[in-house]
Design a protein around this motif. Structure first.
Motif, PDB file in Angstrom:
ATOM      1  N   LEU B  87       0.828  -1.203   0.000  1.00 51.26           N
ATOM      2  CA  LEU B  87       0.000   0.000   0.000  1.00 51.26           C
ATOM      3  C   LEU B  87       0.866   1.258   0.000  1.00 51.26           C
ATOM      4  CD1 LEU B  87      -2.919   1.001   0.119  1.00 51.26           C
ATOM      5  CD2 LEU B  87      -2.747   1.017   2.609  1.00 51.26           C
ATOM      6  N   ARG B  88       1.944   1.257   0.787  1.00 52.44           N
ATOM      7  CA  ARG B  88       2.833   2.431   0.843  1.00 52.44           C
ATOM      8  C   ARG B  88       3.460   2.703  -0.519  1.00 52.44           C
ATOM      9  NH1 ARG B  88       0.004   3.886   4.060  1.00 52.44           N
ATOM     10  NH2 ARG B  88       0.557   5.746   2.938  1.00 52.44           N
ATOM     11  N   LEU B  89       3.986   1.644  -1.147  1.00 51.07           N
ATOM     12  CA  LEU B  89       4.661   1.836  -2.437  1.00 51.07           C
ATOM     13  C   LEU B  89       3.663   2.247  -3.521  1.00 51.07           C
ATOM     14  CD1 LEU B  89       7.308  -1.048  -2.583  1.00 51.07           C
ATOM     15  CD2 LEU B  89       7.523   1.233  -1.673  1.00 51.07           C
ATOM     16  N   ARG B  90       2.496   1.611  -3.511  1.00 50.31           N
ATOM     17  CA  ARG B  90       1.480   1.980  -4.498  1.00 50.31           C
ATOM     18  C   ARG B  90       1.002   3.407  -4.267  1.00 50.31           C
ATOM     19  NH1 ARG B  90      -2.476  -3.302  -5.054  1.00 50.31           N
ATOM     20  NH2 ARG B  90      -1.336  -4.305  -6.751  1.00 50.31           N
ATOM     21  N   HIS B  91       0.888   3.783  -3.004  1.00 54.36           N
ATOM     22  CA  HIS B  91       0.412   5.131  -2.698  1.00 54.36           C
ATOM     23  C   HIS B  91       1.408   6.174  -3.199  1.00 54.36           C
ATOM     24  CE1 HIS B  91      -0.375   8.700  -0.149  1.00 54.36           C
ATOM     25  NE2 HIS B  91      -1.610   8.419  -0.489  1.00 54.36           N
ATOM     26  N   ALA B  92       2.707   5.907  -2.969  1.00 58.09           N
ATOM     27  CA  ALA B  92       3.725   6.848  -3.440  1.00 58.09           C
ATOM     28  C   ALA B  92       3.677   6.945  -4.963  1.00 58.09           C
ATOM     29  CB  ALA B  92       5.109   6.402  -2.978  1.00 58.09           C
ATOM     30  N   HIS B  93       3.548   5.791  -5.619  1.00 57.27           N
ATOM     31  CA  HIS B  93       3.502   5.769  -7.080  1.00 57.27           C
ATOM     32  C   HIS B  93       2.288   6.555  -7.577  1.00 57.27           C
ATOM     33  CE1 HIS B  93       2.954   3.928 -11.137  1.00 57.27           C
ATOM     34  NE2 HIS B  93       4.263   4.106 -11.146  1.00 57.27           N
ATOM     35  N   HIS B  94       1.167   6.339  -6.923  1.00 60.90           N
ATOM     36  CA  HIS B  94      -0.071   7.035  -7.267  1.00 60.90           C
ATOM     37  C   HIS B  94       0.107   8.551  -7.099  1.00 60.90           C
ATOM     38  CE1 HIS B  94      -4.421   7.613  -7.521  1.00 60.90           C
ATOM     39  NE2 HIS B  94      -4.340   8.385  -6.455  1.00 60.90           N
ATOM     40  N   HIS B  95       0.728   8.938  -5.996  1.00 58.83           N
ATOM     41  CA  HIS B  95       0.945  10.367  -5.728  1.00 58.83           C
ATOM     42  C   HIS B  95       1.854  10.978  -6.796  1.00 58.83           C
ATOM     43  CE1 HIS B  95       1.455  14.053  -3.423  1.00 58.83           C
ATOM     44  NE2 HIS B  95       2.762  13.964  -3.641  1.00 58.83           N
ATOM     45  N   LEU B  96       2.919  10.261  -7.142  1.00 51.30           N
ATOM     46  CA  LEU B  96       3.849  10.774  -8.152  1.00 51.30           C
ATOM     47  C   LEU B  96       3.172  10.874  -9.521  1.00 51.30           C
ATOM     48  CD1 LEU B  96       7.044   8.841  -7.030  1.00 51.30           C
ATOM     49  CD2 LEU B  96       6.722  11.308  -6.943  1.00 51.30           C
ATOM     50  N   CYS B  97       2.256   9.973  -9.798  1.00 57.64           N
ATOM     51  CA  CYS B  97       1.539  10.024 -11.074  1.00 57.64           C
ATOM     52  C   CYS B  97       0.686  11.283 -11.168  1.00 57.64           C
ATOM     53  CB  CYS B  97       0.640   8.801 -11.240  1.00 57.64           C
ATOM     54  SG  CYS B  97       1.507   7.332 -11.767  1.00 57.64           S
ATOM     55  N   ARG B  98       0.116  11.711 -10.043  1.00 56.08           N
ATOM     56  CA  ARG B  98      -0.852  12.811 -10.142  1.00 56.08           C
ATOM     57  C   ARG B  98      -0.241  14.174  -9.836  1.00 56.08           C
ATOM     58  NH1 ARG B  98      -4.170  11.790  -4.473  1.00 56.08           N
ATOM     59  NH2 ARG B  98      -2.368  12.278  -3.220  1.00 56.08           N
ATOM     60  N   ASP B  99       0.974  14.204  -9.260  1.00 55.90           N
ATOM     61  CA  ASP B  99       1.532  15.475  -8.802  1.00 55.90           C
ATOM     62  C   ASP B  99       2.796  15.822  -9.584  1.00 55.90           C
ATOM     63  OD1 ASP B  99       2.929  17.489  -7.358  1.00 55.90           O
ATOM     64  OD2 ASP B  99       1.760  16.993  -5.568  1.00 55.90           O
ATOM     65  N   TYR B 100       2.692  16.817 -10.453  1.00 56.76           N
ATOM     66  CA  TYR B 100       3.805  17.156 -11.333  1.00 56.76           C
ATOM     67  C   TYR B 100       5.039  17.571 -10.551  1.00 56.76           C
ATOM     68  CZ  TYR B 100       6.670  19.678 -14.664  1.00 56.76           C
ATOM     69  OH  TYR B 100       7.716  20.104 -15.411  1.00 56.76           O
ATOM     70  N   GLU B 101       4.820  18.394  -9.514  1.00 54.67           N
ATOM     71  CA  GLU B 101       5.959  18.900  -8.750  1.00 54.67           C
ATOM     72  C   GLU B 101       6.717  17.762  -8.058  1.00 54.67           C
ATOM     73  OE1 GLU B 101       5.845  22.149  -5.524  1.00 54.67           O
ATOM     74  OE2 GLU B 101       4.718  22.893  -7.266  1.00 54.67           O
ATOM     75  N   ALA B 155      -8.712  -3.788   2.231  1.00 50.35           N
ATOM     76  CA  ALA B 155      -9.215  -2.420   2.323  1.00 50.35           C
ATOM     77  C   ALA B 155      -8.211  -1.451   1.721  1.00 50.35           C
ATOM     78  CB  ALA B 155      -9.462  -2.064   3.786  1.00 50.35           C
ATOM     79  N   GLN B 156      -8.707  -0.530   0.932  1.00 49.22           N
ATOM     80  CA  GLN B 156      -7.834   0.457   0.302  1.00 49.22           C
ATOM     81  C   GLN B 156      -8.489   1.821   0.415  1.00 49.22           C
ATOM     82  OE1 GLN B 156      -7.866  -1.456  -3.469  1.00 49.22           O
ATOM     83  NE2 GLN B 156      -5.936  -2.488  -3.155  1.00 49.22           N
ATOM     84  N   PRO B 157      -7.665   2.875   0.473  1.00 47.87           N
ATOM     85  CA  PRO B 157      -8.266   4.209   0.500  1.00 47.87           C
ATOM     86  C   PRO B 157      -9.082   4.442  -0.779  1.00 47.87           C
ATOM     87  CG  PRO B 157      -5.856   4.325   0.670  1.00 47.87           C
ATOM     88  CD  PRO B 157      -6.211   2.897   0.509  1.00 47.87           C
ATOM     89  N   PRO B 158     -10.082   5.326  -0.717  1.00 51.54           N
ATOM     90  CA  PRO B 158     -11.006   5.501  -1.846  1.00 51.54           C
ATOM     91  C   PRO B 158     -10.297   5.743  -3.176  1.00 51.54           C
ATOM     92  CG  PRO B 158     -11.675   6.867   0.000  1.00 51.54           C
ATOM     93  CD  PRO B 158     -10.402   6.209   0.402  1.00 51.54           C
ATOM     94  N   GLU B 159      -9.240   6.564  -3.161  1.00 50.47           N
ATOM     95  CA  GLU B 159      -8.628   6.933  -4.440  1.00 50.47           C
ATOM     96  C   GLU B 159      -7.791   5.799  -5.022  1.00 50.47           C
ATOM     97  OE1 GLU B 159      -6.186  10.266  -3.422  1.00 50.47           O
ATOM     98  OE2 GLU B 159      -4.661   8.975  -2.558  1.00 50.47           O
ATOM     99  N   MET B 160      -7.632   4.705  -4.267  1.00 49.77           N
ATOM    100  CA  MET B 160      -6.801   3.618  -4.782  1.00 49.77           C
ATOM    101  C   MET B 160      -7.575   2.333  -4.985  1.00 49.77           C
ATOM    102  SD  MET B 160      -3.390   4.387  -2.664  1.00 49.77           S
ATOM    103  CE  MET B 160      -2.588   2.947  -3.317  1.00 49.77           C
ATOM    104  N   GLN B 161      -8.897   2.460  -5.067  1.00 47.56           N
ATOM    105  CA  GLN B 161      -9.682   1.236  -5.169  1.00 47.56           C
ATOM    106  C   GLN B 161      -9.721   0.651  -6.577  1.00 47.56           C
ATOM    107  OE1 GLN B 161     -13.289   1.986  -2.971  1.00 47.56           O
ATOM    108  NE2 GLN B 161     -12.195   1.954  -1.023  1.00 47.56           N
TER     109      GLN B 161
END
Lengths: 193, 282
Positions: B87-101, B155-161
């Motif tokens: 979940l941590r690694l996927r979350h970081a990857h997800h964040h990097l995908c959506r955040d240009y900075e 269980a996953q946070p809503p944005e990662m379902q």
């Protein structure tokens, strides 16, 4: 038939209350306003018993700008982020992220946690990561126990874990540790204990 | 998602698998090898940040996980076995995908382009693609009954379902192998994770409830795919009547003919060896 509540003035939201909710929403990347208090999160949370304010009440208090009440609650330090509530929430509120955000605002404001042991524990973990790049469980447990001035509880559990070779004496280390340590200074990941 | 997996899969073990749950790690590797995949440990990986980093400092949580993403070889999936690390690694990857900075910061720090197509998979994904039911020559687990315990891994946070949760995968795999699934209501109850250390008074009753329900369901053992759940169920169960807690990977490895590794089972706090012997599995 006048109930007492009808005599009360309507709720007035100040600018401050909006600011607080906006800050939580932007840190958590979620929208707390979506919550319609269905109590699904309350009913699925395994840890409500150890919380002084229920999770849905936290969301409502955030909207009302009751920052002190929220930031001083045991709730924000008890939530482990298991996401059971997120899975069931019909409104897609990311409760785990809200709790993360509230904890971080509390730290920013220097508010002492209502569950201090949790912060001591998290800091012991982060210290270990900073030192070795990985968690060294034996040292974390000892440090946590010392800081918490509670050396003898759970001794039996510790001994069992040692006997079953679950606690390594030596840490497993990252070779390029300076790469990991640098991240702590970027992110201001300083210990708060 | 139906891409074929390479023979050699880059692998992120994480701290629990590398230390407290070595038996989980070893049985997982053995199991994957029997299925024709070799797990290649990511060189010089670091802790994903665990519950603590994201609890206190979101930026640090993303950064710690990101270093591991930057270590991942190109054009290959990255396999993670610990549900929490996943979940941590996927979350970081997800964040990097959506955040240009965040992405440009990542590229500057690690001096390599960010790969938005990096597939971060769990070994459930591997099993799902392999399809155990099509696999020849599996040893039978007949006679063993179990309850499947997922803890919070579904269980996953809503944005990662959008990630597949693989509900029912353990039941399907183990019944394919001849074991008997006992229905119960506690398969997705959180084990308490770090509260087990900080508030054992809160976690012990929860774990007792889980263990009690498993006993009541007349299961021989609880099967879990998470090293943290495994530890908490073992150390926090206070009731007299306890049943062994098995790593899912151990049972799969046994079924694939790797039962010789008694060393795995001697690392359990609730001894499973008598049960496995009684069922003719060891």
């Amino acid at each position: 038939m006048n109930s007492p509540s009808q005599n009360k003035p309507a709720l007035k939201l100040s600018r401050h209350s909006r600011d607080f909710a906006n800050k939580v929403n932007s840190l958590a990347h979620t929208d707390t306003r979506m919550c319609f208090q269905c109590q699904a999160c309350y009913n699925t949370c395994p840890f409500v018993g150890a919380m002084d304010v229920t999770p849905p009440a936290i969301l409502r208090l955030v909207l009302l700008g009751e920052d002190k009440l929220v930031l001083n609650s045991t709730t924000i330090w008890t939530c482990v982020g298991c996401h059971t509530c997120s899975t069931i929430c019909p409104q897609n509120v990311d409760m785990g992220a809200v709790m993360d955000a509230l904890r971080q605002i509390a730290l920013e404001r220097g508010i002492a946690p209502a569950q201090p042991e949790v912060l001591i524990f998290h800091n012991a973990i982060l210290d270990s990561i900073k030192k070795y790049g990985r968690t060294h469980k034996l040292e974390i447990m000892l440090r946590y126990k010392m800081k918490n001035l509670d050396l003898f509880s759970d001794m039996d559990v510790g001994l069992k874990m040692l006997a079953k070779r679950k606690l390594d004496m030596l840490p497993s280390r990252v070779k390029k540790i300076e790469q990991v340590r640098r991240l702590f200074s970027y992110s201001n990941g300083k210990s708060n204990g | 998602m139906a891409k074929k997996l390479p023979k050699r899969i880059p692998y992120f073990p994480g701290c629990s698998m590398a230390t407290t749950a070595k038996e989980n790690n070893q049985s997982l590797k053995a199991m994957c090898e029997s299925l024709g995949h070799k797990l290649i440990e990511l060189k010089d990986w670091n802790c994903c940040g665990s519950s603590s980093a994201h609890s206190l400092n979101n930026g640090l949580a993303i950064d710690l996980a990101s270093r591991n993403l930057a270590l991942a070889p190109k054009n290959r999936p990255l396999l993670v076995a610990c549900p929490s690390c996943l979940l941590r690694l996927r979350h970081a990857h997800h964040h990097l995908c959506r955040d240009y900075e965040a992405r440009s910061q990542y590229e500057k720090t690690w001096d390599r382009p960010f790969d938005p197509d990096l597939e971060i998979i769990h070994y459930f994904d591997l099993l799902d693609r392999v399809g155990l039911e099509n696999w020849p020559s599996l040893k039978n687990l007949r006679g063993l009954s179990f309850v499947a315990y997922y803890g919070c891994m579904l269980a996953q946070p809503p944005e990662m379902q959008h990630y597949q949760a693989h509900r029912g995968l353990m039941e399907k795999a183990l019944t394919t192998l001849g074991a008997q699934d006992r229905p119960w209501g506690y398969g997705a109850r959180c084990c308490g994770t770090f509260l087990s250390v900080v508030r054992p008074d809160v976690v012990a009753p929860l774990v007792d409830e889980i263990m009690g329900a498993a006993v009541q369901a007349k299961a021989d053992c609880i099967v879990t795919a998470c090293a943290m759940c495994h530890l908490n169920l073992e150390i926090r169960a206070t009731a007299k009547r306890k049943i062994p807690v098995m790593h899912f990977s151990e049972l799969l490895a046994i079924a694939m003919g790797d039962a010789g590794k008694k060393d795995w089972f001697s690392r359990h706090i609730i001894d499973p060896i008598p049960l496995l012997r009684a069922r003719g599995i060891l």
